[in-house]
Scaffold this active site. Structure first.
Site, mmCIF file in Angstrom:
data_model
loop_
_atom_site.group_PDB
_atom_site.id
_atom_site.type_symbol
_atom_site.label_atom_id
_atom_site.label_comp_id
_atom_site.label_asym_id
_atom_site.label_seq_id
_atom_site.Cartn_x
_atom_site.Cartn_y
_atom_site.Cartn_z
ATOM 1 N N CYS A 165 63.331 67.943 -23.123
ATOM 2 C CA CYS A 165 64.436 68.928 -23.196
ATOM 3 C C CYS A 165 64.351 69.873 -24.306
ATOM 4 O O CYS A 165 65.193 70.906 -24.530
ATOM 5 C CB CYS A 165 65.649 68.389 -22.701
ATOM 6 N N HIS A 305 73.945 70.676 -27.080
ATOM 7 C CA HIS A 305 73.034 70.085 -26.139
ATOM 8 C C HIS A 305 73.971 69.876 -24.847
ATOM 9 O O HIS A 305 73.753 70.219 -23.465
ATOM 10 C CB HIS A 305 72.346 69.082 -26.263
ATOM 11 N N GLU A 316 76.923 63.404 -29.445
ATOM 12 C CA GLU A 316 76.613 64.620 -30.199
ATOM 13 C C GLU A 316 77.909 65.216 -30.892
ATOM 14 O O GLU A 316 77.891 65.819 -32.171
ATOM 15 C CB GLU A 316 76.049 65.664 -29.245
ATOM 16 N N LYS A 337 75.302 74.834 -20.502
ATOM 17 C CA LYS A 337 75.008 74.167 -19.451
ATOM 18 C C LYS A 337 76.018 73.829 -18.371
ATOM 19 O O LYS A 337 75.567 73.540 -17.009
ATOM 20 C CB LYS A 337 74.230 72.557 -19.725
ATOM 21 N N HIS A 342 70.942 72.272 -16.256
ATOM 22 C CA HIS A 342 70.149 71.763 -17.404
ATOM 23 C C HIS A 342 68.793 72.499 -17.070
ATOM 24 O O HIS A 342 68.105 71.633 -16.230
ATOM 25 C CB HIS A 342 70.231 70.324 -17.389
ATOM 26 N N PHE A 405 64.177 63.565 -23.792
ATOM 27 C CA PHE A 405 63.901 62.127 -23.555
ATOM 28 C C PHE A 405 62.641 61.807 -24.430
ATOM 29 O O PHE A 405 61.859 62.632 -24.689
ATOM 30 C CB PHE A 405 63.291 61.950 -22.056
#
Length: 419
Positions: A165, A305, A316, A337, A342, A405
């Site tokens: 991502c 994010h 975060e 998002k 996403h 990831f």
């Protein structure tokens, strides 16, 4: 050596909330959700039956039908975004532009997963194994970059970055560095993704990563709310034309904003989960600020994010508070998002565009779907998450976070352009 300055001269987007940049930006500032029932395949047997799909897109809008059959959907969405950005920059019409020094660095986290599925099913054909000769060049994650360069004859640096991502933020970072080091005059950069497929949704479902709020898709992506239960998958393409400042000025290009710094780091912790204390996220923001030669208090807005996962949102916020200290309470923070879903490998480019437009228009897009009282005890709600409604304010600099990831973290800082 003296580093070149890098500006943004073109933008393009095709997303679940709009098939152009202007439609997407209008959707963002108006808090529009792109979520709805999945139409790409029958998802009735899946735990998650909704996603943020691009609506009303036809390959014939961007290329010849015969040629489009050589492309996976992710490539087509990437080409659509790139065509808009390139036209917006007017770089293709300038006879003085040296195409040897214009590159394409364009990414995808997953690539042609629908093509892979189709060909794997075809292998079991009763007539024996049958594969399309375009199987490999349709599937690979770099092929959108290849198509874009061939369409316009751009012969500069040409490749894809793959970091889950964080992919398209890494693409922007590479483009930025190639230009400021003098290795290119302009680079078409960004990313695209089209993973709303049987294996895409099935795979993320198996990890319990997706929201299962099937009764209310539009409100399922709810970053920083206590009731968040996973991310909502999106698809689309986002593209920026980055250009060396003097090159852009010499051809009279309009300039949206300046890219002033990028950062990268690794969590070195877990295959899919972010570090609970946000160590990698903290490092990547510090690295970006150092690269930009900026102090934390010079940032006005962070596009986080913020995927709407139980652990990720908390880590975060911890990282932001560690880096920005008391200035955290002066920031606007938002997760777009909540509206677009996403976009996986394309999300970084889309959120960089959101930062560019926020800096240009002095307005922060909201984090939608937060209800009064839906508060997580581990999140500090004294912070301004820009819940539910866009907020106007002077934005001189904005920072965008993307985490992938594998522990891949990437960050980009955008600033108002002043010659």
């Amino acid at each position: 050596m003296e580093l070149k300055r890098v500006v943004v001269t073109g933008l393009g987007a095709i997303t679940p909330i709009g098939n152009t940049l202007s439609e997407t930006w209008e959707g963002l500032i108006n808090g529009k959700s792109g979520a709805g029932p999945i139409t790409h395949f029958d998802a009735s047997k899946f735990k998650t039956q909704f996603a943020c799909e691009v609506k009303g897109f036809e390959a014939s809008q961007i290329m010849d039908r015969k040629e489009s059959r050589k492309c996976d959907r992710y490539t087509l969405l990437g080409i659509a975004a790139a065509k808009e950005a390139i036209a917006d920059s007017n770089i293709e019409n300038d006879e003085n532009v040296n195409k040897d020094r214009v590159g394409v660095i364009f990414s995808s986290g997953i690539g042609g997963i629908q093509t892979f599925e189709d060909e794997a099913r075809g292998y079991n054909d009763e007539r024996g194994p049958r594969f399309n000769p375009f199987f490999i060049p349709k599937m690979i994650s770099d092929i959108a970059a290849g198509h874009i360069s061939m369409m316009y004859g751009y012969r500069g640096p040409n490749f894809a970055t793959v970091s889950a991502c964080a992919s398209s933020t890494n693409a922007i970072s590479d483009a930025f560095n190639y230009i400021r080091l003098g290795k290119a005059d302009a680079i078409i950069t960004g990313g695209s993704e089209a993973a709303i497929t049987i294996s895409g949704v099935g795979g993320f479902n198996a990890m319990n990563a997706l929201s299962v709020r099937n009764e209310s898709p539009e409100t399922a992506s709810r970053p920083f709310s206590a009731s968040r239960d996973g991310f909502v998958m999106g698809e689309g393409g986002a593209c920026l034309v980055l250009e060396e400042m003097e090159h852009a000025l010499a051809r009279g290009a309009k300039i949206y904003a300046e890219i002033v710094g990028t950062g990268m780091s690794a969590d070195a912790y877990h295959l899919t989960a972010s570090h609970p204390d946000g160590l990698g996220a903290k490092l990547v923001m510090k690295n970006a600020l150092e690269d930009a030669e900026m102090k934390p208090e010079e940032i006005d807005y962070i596009n986080v994010h913020g995927t709407s996962t139980p652990v990720g949102d908390i880590s975060e916020v911890k990282a932001i508070k560690d880096v920005f200290g008391e200035h955290t309470y002066n920031l606007n923070i938002s997760s777009t998002k909540s509206m677009t879903g996403h976009l996986l490998g394309a999300t970084g480019a889309l959120e960089a565009i959101a930062c560019v437009m926020a800096v240009k228009e002095n307005i922060v897009p909201p984090t939608i779907n937060h209800a009064e009282g839906d508060d997580d005890a581990e999140i500090d709600y004294k912070l301004n998450f820009t819940f539910n409604k866009a907020q106007k304010r002077e934005i001189n600099a904005a920072l965008s976070n993307t985490f992938g990831f594998g522990g891949h973290n990437a960050c980009v800082i955008v600033k108002k352009f002043v010659k």
